[in-house]
Design a protein around this motif. Structure first.
Motif, mmCIF file in Angstrom:
data_model
loop_
_atom_site.group_PDB
_atom_site.id
_atom_site.type_symbol
_atom_site.label_atom_id
_atom_site.label_comp_id
_atom_site.label_asym_id
_atom_site.label_seq_id
_atom_site.Cartn_x
_atom_site.Cartn_y
_atom_site.Cartn_z
ATOM 1 N N PHE A 8 -39.408 46.393 10.775
ATOM 2 C CA PHE A 8 -38.794 46.555 9.166
ATOM 3 C C PHE A 8 -38.972 44.980 8.478
ATOM 4 O O PHE A 8 -40.048 44.271 9.537
ATOM 5 C CB PHE A 8 -36.998 45.977 9.899
ATOM 6 C CG PHE A 8 -36.276 47.266 9.880
ATOM 7 C CD1 PHE A 8 -35.778 48.003 9.368
ATOM 8 C CD2 PHE A 8 -35.530 46.967 11.523
ATOM 9 C CE1 PHE A 8 -35.392 49.303 9.829
ATOM 10 C CE2 PHE A 8 -34.628 47.834 12.080
ATOM 11 C CZ PHE A 8 -34.473 49.464 11.123
ATOM 12 N N ALA A 19 -35.136 45.627 17.367
ATOM 13 C CA ALA A 19 -35.968 47.224 17.118
ATOM 14 C C ALA A 19 -36.493 48.077 17.105
ATOM 15 O O ALA A 19 -37.439 47.605 18.889
ATOM 16 C CB ALA A 19 -36.201 46.572 15.708
ATOM 17 N N ARG A 20 -36.781 49.443 17.395
ATOM 18 C CA ARG A 20 -37.807 49.951 18.020
ATOM 19 C C ARG A 20 -39.379 50.185 17.878
ATOM 20 O O ARG A 20 -39.782 50.429 18.441
ATOM 21 C CB ARG A 20 -37.130 51.300 18.207
ATOM 22 C CG ARG A 20 -35.746 51.672 18.898
ATOM 23 C CD ARG A 20 -35.519 52.768 18.567
ATOM 24 N NE ARG A 20 -34.274 53.046 19.552
ATOM 25 C CZ ARG A 20 -33.043 52.817 18.793
ATOM 26 N NH1 ARG A 20 -32.730 52.648 17.651
ATOM 27 N NH2 ARG A 20 -32.176 53.227 19.841
ATOM 28 N N PHE A 42 -35.489 48.305 3.405
ATOM 29 C CA PHE A 42 -34.324 49.629 4.253
ATOM 30 C C PHE A 42 -34.450 50.470 2.971
ATOM 31 O O PHE A 42 -34.499 51.914 2.951
ATOM 32 C CB PHE A 42 -33.148 49.263 3.960
ATOM 33 C CG PHE A 42 -32.159 48.980 5.190
ATOM 34 C CD1 PHE A 42 -32.678 49.614 6.479
ATOM 35 C CD2 PHE A 42 -32.728 47.009 6.207
ATOM 36 C CE1 PHE A 42 -32.060 49.498 7.662
ATOM 37 C CE2 PHE A 42 -32.333 46.714 6.561
ATOM 38 C CZ PHE A 42 -31.968 47.371 8.118
ATOM 39 N N LEU A 45 -37.532 52.613 3.610
ATOM 40 C CA LEU A 45 -37.463 53.808 4.749
ATOM 41 C C LEU A 45 -37.266 54.705 4.191
ATOM 42 O O LEU A 45 -37.362 56.383 4.550
ATOM 43 C CB LEU A 45 -36.734 53.271 5.399
ATOM 44 C CG LEU A 45 -36.857 52.010 6.548
ATOM 45 C CD1 LEU A 45 -35.887 51.832 7.186
ATOM 46 C CD2 LEU A 45 -38.172 52.295 7.089
ATOM 47 N N LYS A 46 -35.949 55.488 3.090
ATOM 48 C CA LYS A 46 -35.749 56.952 2.197
ATOM 49 C C LYS A 46 -36.482 57.366 1.314
ATOM 50 O O LYS A 46 -36.415 58.391 0.789
ATOM 51 C CB LYS A 46 -34.110 56.027 2.167
ATOM 52 C CG LYS A 46 -33.497 55.024 3.107
ATOM 53 C CD LYS A 46 -33.715 56.121 4.102
ATOM 54 C CE LYS A 46 -32.456 55.045 5.005
ATOM 55 N NZ LYS A 46 -33.025 56.168 7.016
ATOM 56 N N GLY A 57 -35.896 58.838 7.886
ATOM 57 C CA GLY A 57 -36.343 57.074 7.362
ATOM 58 C C GLY A 57 -35.503 56.211 8.654
ATOM 59 O O GLY A 57 -35.051 55.536 7.819
ATOM 60 N N GLN A 58 -36.829 56.208 9.562
ATOM 61 C CA GLN A 58 -36.335 55.003 10.306
ATOM 62 C C GLN A 58 -38.021 54.723 10.519
ATOM 63 O O GLN A 58 -38.880 55.453 10.274
ATOM 64 C CB GLN A 58 -35.979 55.303 11.705
ATOM 65 C CG GLN A 58 -34.681 56.481 11.252
ATOM 66 C CD GLN A 58 -33.756 56.689 12.935
ATOM 67 O OE1 GLN A 58 -34.775 57.578 13.184
ATOM 68 N NE2 GLN A 58 -32.537 56.560 12.485
ATOM 69 N N ILE A 59 -38.218 53.267 11.111
ATOM 70 C CA ILE A 59 -38.813 52.524 12.308
ATOM 71 C C ILE A 59 -38.911 53.164 13.356
ATOM 72 O O ILE A 59 -37.817 53.349 13.454
ATOM 73 C CB ILE A 59 -39.327 51.414 11.839
ATOM 74 C CG1 ILE A 59 -37.797 50.180 11.900
ATOM 75 C CG2 ILE A 59 -39.348 51.362 10.061
ATOM 76 C CD1 ILE A 59 -37.899 49.932 13.466
ATOM 77 N N PRO A 60 -40.008 53.020 14.104
ATOM 78 C CA PRO A 60 -41.558 52.969 14.134
ATOM 79 C C PRO A 60 -41.918 54.469 13.857
ATOM 80 O O PRO A 60 -41.796 55.383 13.840
ATOM 81 C CB PRO A 60 -41.656 52.117 14.652
ATOM 82 C CG PRO A 60 -40.806 52.620 15.918
ATOM 83 C CD PRO A 60 -39.118 53.385 15.818
ATOM 84 N N GLU A 71 -41.174 58.381 16.851
ATOM 85 C CA GLU A 71 -40.471 58.463 17.940
ATOM 86 C C GLU A 71 -40.626 57.678 19.117
ATOM 87 O O GLU A 71 -41.939 57.733 19.546
ATOM 88 C CB GLU A 71 -40.009 59.570 18.240
ATOM 89 C CG GLU A 71 -38.839 60.625 17.702
ATOM 90 C CD GLU A 71 -37.642 60.173 18.006
ATOM 91 O OE1 GLU A 71 -37.209 59.143 19.038
ATOM 92 O OE2 GLU A 71 -36.442 60.617 17.083
ATOM 93 N N SER A 72 -40.004 56.339 19.444
ATOM 94 C CA SER A 72 -41.056 55.287 20.088
ATOM 95 C C SER A 72 -41.203 55.544 21.340
ATOM 96 O O SER A 72 -42.254 54.984 21.545
ATOM 97 C CB SER A 72 -39.909 54.088 20.125
ATOM 98 O OG SER A 72 -38.381 54.758 20.536
ATOM 99 N N GLN A 105 -34.735 56.616 27.640
ATOM 100 C CA GLN A 105 -34.016 57.062 26.894
ATOM 101 C C GLN A 105 -32.490 58.746 26.269
ATOM 102 O O GLN A 105 -31.907 58.459 26.040
ATOM 103 C CB GLN A 105 -35.283 58.045 25.800
ATOM 104 C CG GLN A 105 -35.905 56.542 24.479
ATOM 105 C CD GLN A 105 -36.692 56.976 23.676
ATOM 106 O OE1 GLN A 105 -38.033 57.636 23.673
ATOM 107 N NE2 GLN A 105 -36.990 55.924 23.321
HETATM 108 N N1 GSH Z 1 -35.411 57.944 18.427
HETATM 109 C C1 GSH Z 1 -35.483 57.115 17.247
HETATM 110 C C2 GSH Z 1 -34.721 55.975 16.590
HETATM 111 C C3 GSH Z 1 -35.184 55.027 15.601
HETATM 112 C C4 GSH Z 1 -34.429 54.154 15.232
HETATM 113 O O1 GSH Z 1 -33.446 53.866 15.642
HETATM 114 N N2 GSH Z 1 -34.388 53.264 14.017
HETATM 115 C C5 GSH Z 1 -33.852 52.299 13.408
HETATM 116 C C6 GSH Z 1 -34.226 50.821 14.039
HETATM 117 S S1 GSH Z 1 -33.991 50.393 15.507
HETATM 118 C C7 GSH Z 1 -34.022 52.856 12.072
HETATM 119 O O2 GSH Z 1 -34.998 52.437 11.430
HETATM 120 N N3 GSH Z 1 -32.717 52.731 11.079
HETATM 121 C C8 GSH Z 1 -32.199 52.676 10.135
HETATM 122 C C9 GSH Z 1 -31.591 54.017 9.496
HETATM 123 O O3 GSH Z 1 -31.610 54.737 10.605
HETATM 124 O O4 GSH Z 1 -31.469 54.087 8.692
HETATM 125 C C10 GSH Z 1 -36.713 56.388 17.997
HETATM 126 O O5 GSH Z 1 -37.174 55.624 19.379
HETATM 127 O O6 GSH Z 1 -38.497 55.728 17.146
#
Ligand code: GSH
Length: 216
Positions: A8, A19-20, A42, A45-46, A57-60, A71-72, A105
């Motif tokens: 992020f 955060a992951r 943010f 991400l999308k 649309g997430q990190i990492p 997927e972390s 997890q």
């Molecule tokens: N299962 C995924 C979960 C990833 C996740 O939840 N990332 C969060 C940050 S910890 C994120 O990017 N959230 C923003 C969103 O979902 O819009 C992993 O472990 O990588």
């Protein structure tokens, strides 16, 4: 080959390292692999460019040469498979360490995330207290079982492994609650993980991102 991960641009956890990207940074630090970090807003991400790397649309994310991963847990597993130090050489011990990664997890994390989601999204509902106590009971049952299995050992199965890295990462999400308090061995376990120099380097690196964003 250079490793690039995403994190992020402004972490909502305000630098607490929840955060992951944190387990990925920690794993890279444990194995001594240098990495670059691409910070993502943010909004970005999308966007298609990021969705091509992370379909939700997430990190990492993790990129190395032609390989792009999300997927972390999968990323930490990949790092552990390709470098020494995070998975035992013995095949059975390795399989057990991997089982602990999944347990973190798939068994411990879901009710913890459920509790967070309820707090953010449902705390204004008339039934929130009932929901909260139900989720916390589920968390405590899992913690009780984990505490019994850990006993007075330092780590879950012999030497520190990617299983401990993932488990401690997940348990840290409870640090702002009192749910870990009935389990002194789990508190000590988390503290042991956090005392590892690799954890500290990873934590400081993500905190520096937050501090720079906050002062910029
Ligand atoms: N299962 C995924 C979960 C990833 C996740 O939840 N990332 C969060 C940050 S910890 C994120 O990017 N959230 C923003 C969103 O979902 O819009 C992993 O472990 O990588």
């Amino acid at each position: 080959m250079t490793v690039t991960i995403t994190a992020f641009e402004r972490s909502p956890d305000r630098g607490k390292g929840l955060a992951r990207d944190m387990p990925v940074r920690w794993a890279l630090e444990e194995v001594g692999q240098p990495y670059r970090v691409r910070l993502v807003s943010f909004e970005a991400l999308k966007q298609p460019a990021h969705l091509a790397l992370q379909p939700f649309g997430q990190i990492p994310t993790f990129e190395e040469g032609d390989l792009a991963l999300f997927e972390s847990g999968a990323i930490v597993f990949h790092i552990a498979q390709h470098h020494g130090g995070l998975l035992p050489d013995d095949a059975d011990a390795r399989a057990r360490a991997i089982a602990w990664m999944f347990a973190a997890q798939a068994t411990i994390e879901p009710p913890i995330v459920d509790r967070e989601a309820a707090r953010f999204l449902e705390s204004d509902k008339s039934w929130y207290e009932e929901r909260r106590s139900g989720v916390e009971r589920r968390i405590s049952r899992r913690l009780g079982d984990l505490s019994a299995r850990l006993g007075d050992a330092d780590w879950l199965d012999g030497a520190f492994s990617a299983g401990d890295l993932m488990m401690i990462t997940v348990l840290r999400r409870l640090e702002s609650s009192d749910l870990l308090n009935p389990y002194p061995n789990l508190l000590a376990y988390v503290a042991r993980g956090k005392a590892r120099p690799a954890f500290q380097r990873a934590f400081d690196a993500q905190l520096a991102v937050f501090t720079a964003a906050a002062s910029g």
